[in-house]
Design a protein around this motif. Structure first.
Motif, PDB file in Angstrom:
ATOM      1  N   ILE A 286       0.829  -1.200   0.000  1.00  0.00           N
ATOM      2  CA  ILE A 286       0.000   0.000   0.000  1.00  0.00           C
ATOM      3  C   ILE A 286       0.871   1.261   0.000  1.00  0.00           C
ATOM      4  O   ILE A 286       1.748   1.429   0.843  1.00  0.00           O
ATOM      5  CB  ILE A 286      -0.956   0.012   1.208  1.00  0.00           C
ATOM      6  CG1 ILE A 286      -1.928  -1.168   1.105  1.00  0.00           C
ATOM      7  CG2 ILE A 286      -1.719   1.330   1.280  1.00  0.00           C
ATOM      8  CD1 ILE A 286      -2.896  -1.278   2.272  1.00  0.00           C
ATOM      9  N   VAL A 287       0.595   2.133  -0.964  1.00  0.00           N
ATOM     10  CA  VAL A 287       1.298   3.414  -1.076  1.00  0.00           C
ATOM     11  C   VAL A 287       0.293   4.535  -0.833  1.00  0.00           C
ATOM     12  O   VAL A 287      -0.672   4.681  -1.588  1.00  0.00           O
ATOM     13  CB  VAL A 287       1.931   3.594  -2.473  1.00  0.00           C
ATOM     14  CG1 VAL A 287       2.565   4.976  -2.592  1.00  0.00           C
ATOM     15  CG2 VAL A 287       2.954   2.503  -2.743  1.00  0.00           C
ATOM     16  N   MET A 288       0.511   5.323   0.220  1.00  0.00           N
ATOM     17  CA  MET A 288      -0.268   6.547   0.416  1.00  0.00           C
ATOM     18  C   MET A 288       0.473   7.662  -0.317  1.00  0.00           C
ATOM     19  O   MET A 288       1.599   8.009   0.029  1.00  0.00           O
ATOM     20  CB  MET A 288      -0.411   6.860   1.900  1.00  0.00           C
ATOM     21  CG  MET A 288      -1.199   5.805   2.673  1.00  0.00           C
ATOM     22  SD  MET A 288      -2.885   5.514   2.044  1.00  0.00           S
ATOM     23  CE  MET A 288      -3.638   7.095   2.390  1.00  0.00           C
ATOM     24  N   HIS A 289      -0.201   8.203  -1.315  1.00  0.00           N
ATOM     25  CA  HIS A 289       0.452   9.035  -2.318  1.00  0.00           C
ATOM     26  C   HIS A 289       0.027  10.492  -2.183  1.00  0.00           C
ATOM     27  O   HIS A 289      -1.156  10.810  -2.292  1.00  0.00           O
ATOM     28  CB  HIS A 289       0.063   8.486  -3.698  1.00  0.00           C
ATOM     29  CG  HIS A 289       0.585   9.273  -4.843  1.00  0.00           C
ATOM     30  ND1 HIS A 289      -0.224   9.682  -5.876  1.00  0.00           N
ATOM     31  CD2 HIS A 289       1.821   9.742  -5.128  1.00  0.00           C
ATOM     32  CE1 HIS A 289       0.498  10.349  -6.748  1.00  0.00           C
ATOM     33  NE2 HIS A 289       1.733  10.397  -6.314  1.00  0.00           N
ATOM     34  N   MET A 290       0.978  11.405  -1.946  1.00  0.00           N
ATOM     35  CA  MET A 290       0.686  12.823  -1.824  1.00  0.00           C
ATOM     36  C   MET A 290       0.393  13.402  -3.193  1.00  0.00           C
ATOM     37  O   MET A 290       1.267  13.522  -4.039  1.00  0.00           O
ATOM     38  CB  MET A 290       1.875  13.542  -1.166  1.00  0.00           C
ATOM     39  CG  MET A 290       1.494  14.888  -0.537  1.00  0.00           C
ATOM     40  SD  MET A 290       0.924  16.173  -1.672  1.00  0.00           S
ATOM     41  CE  MET A 290       2.460  16.595  -2.487  1.00  0.00           C
ATOM     42  N   ASP A 291      -0.855  13.811  -3.396  1.00  0.00           N
ATOM     43  CA  ASP A 291      -1.360  14.154  -4.719  1.00  0.00           C
ATOM     44  C   ASP A 291      -1.617  15.649  -4.893  1.00  0.00           C
ATOM     45  O   ASP A 291      -2.208  16.062  -5.877  1.00  0.00           O
ATOM     46  CB  ASP A 291      -2.647  13.355  -4.957  1.00  0.00           C
ATOM     47  CG  ASP A 291      -3.095  13.367  -6.395  1.00  0.00           C
ATOM     48  OD1 ASP A 291      -2.268  13.614  -7.272  1.00  0.00           O
ATOM     49  OD2 ASP A 291      -4.294  13.145  -6.639  1.00  0.00           O
ATOM     50  N   GLY A 292      -1.240  16.481  -3.921  1.00  0.00           N
ATOM     51  CA  GLY A 292      -1.537  17.905  -4.026  1.00  0.00           C
ATOM     52  C   GLY A 292      -0.531  18.663  -4.862  1.00  0.00           C
ATOM     53  O   GLY A 292       0.625  18.257  -4.993  1.00  0.00           O
ATOM     54  N   TRP A 293      -0.989  19.779  -5.442  1.00  0.00           N
ATOM     55  CA  TRP A 293      -0.075  20.584  -6.251  1.00  0.00           C
ATOM     56  C   TRP A 293       0.121  21.957  -5.616  1.00  0.00           C
ATOM     57  O   TRP A 293      -0.666  22.410  -4.800  1.00  0.00           O
ATOM     58  CB  TRP A 293      -0.572  20.722  -7.684  1.00  0.00           C
ATOM     59  CG  TRP A 293      -1.947  21.323  -7.863  1.00  0.00           C
ATOM     60  CD1 TRP A 293      -3.123  20.647  -7.966  1.00  0.00           C
ATOM     61  CD2 TRP A 293      -2.277  22.704  -7.982  1.00  0.00           C
ATOM     62  NE1 TRP A 293      -4.177  21.519  -8.140  1.00  0.00           N
ATOM     63  CE2 TRP A 293      -3.675  22.790  -8.153  1.00  0.00           C
ATOM     64  CE3 TRP A 293      -1.530  23.890  -7.957  1.00  0.00           C
ATOM     65  CZ2 TRP A 293      -4.353  24.004  -8.303  1.00  0.00           C
ATOM     66  CZ3 TRP A 293      -2.199  25.101  -8.099  1.00  0.00           C
ATOM     67  CH2 TRP A 293      -3.586  25.156  -8.269  1.00  0.00           C
ATOM     68  N   GLY A 294       1.216  22.603  -6.020  1.00  0.00           N
ATOM     69  CA  GLY A 294       1.517  23.924  -5.491  1.00  0.00           C
ATOM     70  C   GLY A 294       3.011  24.142  -5.376  1.00  0.00           C
ATOM     71  O   GLY A 294       3.815  23.364  -5.879  1.00  0.00           O
ATOM     72  N   GLU A 295       3.382  25.220  -4.675  1.00  0.00           N
ATOM     73  CA  GLU A 295       4.793  25.524  -4.488  1.00  0.00           C
ATOM     74  C   GLU A 295       5.422  24.524  -3.532  1.00  0.00           C
ATOM     75  O   GLU A 295       4.723  23.846  -2.773  1.00  0.00           O
ATOM     76  CB  GLU A 295       4.977  26.957  -3.983  1.00  0.00           C
ATOM     77  CG  GLU A 295       4.428  27.229  -2.609  1.00  0.00           C
ATOM     78  CD  GLU A 295       2.970  27.669  -2.595  1.00  0.00           C
ATOM     79  OE1 GLU A 295       2.560  28.289  -1.599  1.00  0.00           O
ATOM     80  OE2 GLU A 295       2.241  27.388  -3.577  1.00  0.00           O
ATOM     81  N   PRO A 296       6.745  24.391  -3.536  1.00  0.00           N
ATOM     82  CA  PRO A 296       7.421  23.365  -2.737  1.00  0.00           C
ATOM     83  C   PRO A 296       7.047  23.352  -1.263  1.00  0.00           C
ATOM     84  O   PRO A 296       6.795  22.276  -0.706  1.00  0.00           O
ATOM     85  CB  PRO A 296       8.907  23.695  -2.939  1.00  0.00           C
ATOM     86  CG  PRO A 296       8.966  24.276  -4.314  1.00  0.00           C
ATOM     87  CD  PRO A 296       7.713  25.094  -4.438  1.00  0.00           C
ATOM     88  N   GLU A 297       6.994  24.508  -0.606  1.00  0.00           N
ATOM     89  CA  GLU A 297       6.689  24.521   0.828  1.00  0.00           C
ATOM     90  C   GLU A 297       5.282  24.025   1.098  1.00  0.00           C
ATOM     91  O   GLU A 297       5.031  23.340   2.097  1.00  0.00           O
ATOM     92  CB  GLU A 297       6.901  25.920   1.411  1.00  0.00           C
ATOM     93  CG  GLU A 297       8.353  26.336   1.519  1.00  0.00           C
ATOM     94  CD  GLU A 297       9.194  25.328   2.293  1.00  0.00           C
ATOM     95  OE1 GLU A 297       8.760  24.912   3.393  1.00  0.00           O
ATOM     96  OE2 GLU A 297      10.278  24.942   1.808  1.00  0.00           O
TER      97      GLU A 297
END
Length: 351
Positions: A286-297
């Motif tokens: 199982i991979v919990m995948h960070m899917d948000g977009w935006g600037e690096p911070e």
């Protein structure tokens, strides 16, 4: 503790923007031969087909060492995940890092897979793979294509479920593109909209029976309250995720497959509820995948609050070629930066 740019953390993936716009298996059959000595002669006797499985058992000591390495010095006790569940033979993670292109062949707005012709797509993805190999030479890269096989739609369709299921011919085309690079794996991603995951899995089961095909699900488009997709962010509960992992586990056992990689997209807390109840199985990774977009911070904050803080098993991170550039400093995060995260993501997706 205040989360910086909290309003910005609730991000819609680029898939939303595209909604309303236009390997052979390691397990194989072989003829077994038994040598029989009779009166000093050796006789070859051909028997029925026997199954030969070239997959080696998982080295648990190496597995533990690699999981500790991924924790990247975390001292909170969250990482590595405390579990005595080891994967079955043939597991990809954590022995390799998966690097994929994401998208849909019907839309140039949903990702690099579909935006570029196959040869150009592979030229770009191979460049990303080489970068990862240079940054982390101790971790081999597993190339992959992550294809949206069911797309949440802006129109109700015949069944009123606001879902556009890709034809088998489209999925076959993706498998053919994957074969342009030897040993590439494929993920089929489901956006269930007003349908549900139990109803949608059978549509792609014949592909999940292939050893090199894996699964992704997108809570963003699981509209349990009947809202139209794209109007608000959907959700899955641990019970849904456990149903899917059991479904995959049953397939691997029935067809003698290596473990399936199961990717779950996430960029808000409510997208996955009761994560502490998610069950781990030897047949599924199982991979919990960070899917948000935006600037690096902002992306690092999303990863910290919604992936790091609720450990499940492995982690992933998405990079958006276009949306990540919309705000200053107008750049993608680099592999060098991602290698500093706690834990280090072992699944990387480019859209």
């Amino acid at each position: 503790m205040k989360i910086p740019h909290l309003a910005g953390i609730v991000l819609i993936s680029t898939a939303t923007l595209g909604l309303f716009s236009s390997c052979a298996s390691d397990a194989k059959k072989v003829k077994a031969q038994t040598k029989v000595t009779a009166s000093g002669d050796t006789v070859a006797v051909e028997t029925e087909e026997a199954e030969e499985n070239n997959m080696q058992p998982v080295d648990t000591a190496k597995y533990n060492a690699l999981m500790l390495k991924l924790a990247n010095g975390d001292t909170t006790g969250k990482w590595p995940v405390k579990s005595k569940v080891y994967p079955l033979a043939g597991a990809i993670l954590p022995f390799k890092r998966i690097v994929v292109y994401y998208g849909n062949l019907h839309s140039k707005k949903m990702g690099a897979l579909g935006e570029y012709a196959p040869k150009e797509m592979w030229r770009k993805l191979n460049a990303e793979i080489k970068h990862w190999e240079k940054v982390d030479p101790s971790t081999p890269v597993q190339a992959g294509l992550h294809y949206i096989a069911a797309v949440a739609s802006g129109t109700p369709g015949r069944d009123g479920k606001y879902i556009n299921r890709m034809a088998n011919s489209q999925i076959d085309s993706v498998l053919a593109i994957a074969k342009m690079r030897p040993n590439t794996i494929v993920f089929l991603d489901l956006q269930v909209a007003l349908s549900n995951i139990k109803a949608e899995l059978p549509h792609i089961e014949k592909y999940l029976q292939l050893p090199y095909v894996h699964l992704g699900i997108d809570p963003e488009f699981s509209m349990k309250d009947g809202s139209l997709p794209g109007r608000k962010i959907g959700t899955y509960d641990a019970a849904d995720i456990n149903y899917v992992s059991q479904y995959l586990a049953d397939l691997t056992k029935k067809h003698n497959l290596p473990p399936k990689v199961f990717v779950i997209h996430r960029f808000t807390r409510k997208m996955v509820t009761n994560s502490q109840n998610i069950k781990l199985r030897p047949e599924v990774q199982i991979v919990m995948h960070m899917d948000g977009w935006g600037e690096p911070e902002l992306k690092k904050g999303t990863y910290r609050h919604f992936i790091y803080s609720e450990p499940v098993q492995f982690t992933g991170f998405k990079l958006f070629y276009k949306n990540d550039l919309k705000k200053a400093p107008n750049r993608l995060m680099t592999p060098e930066e991602l290698m500093k995260l706690k834990p280090v993501p072992i699944y990387i997706q480019y859209q």
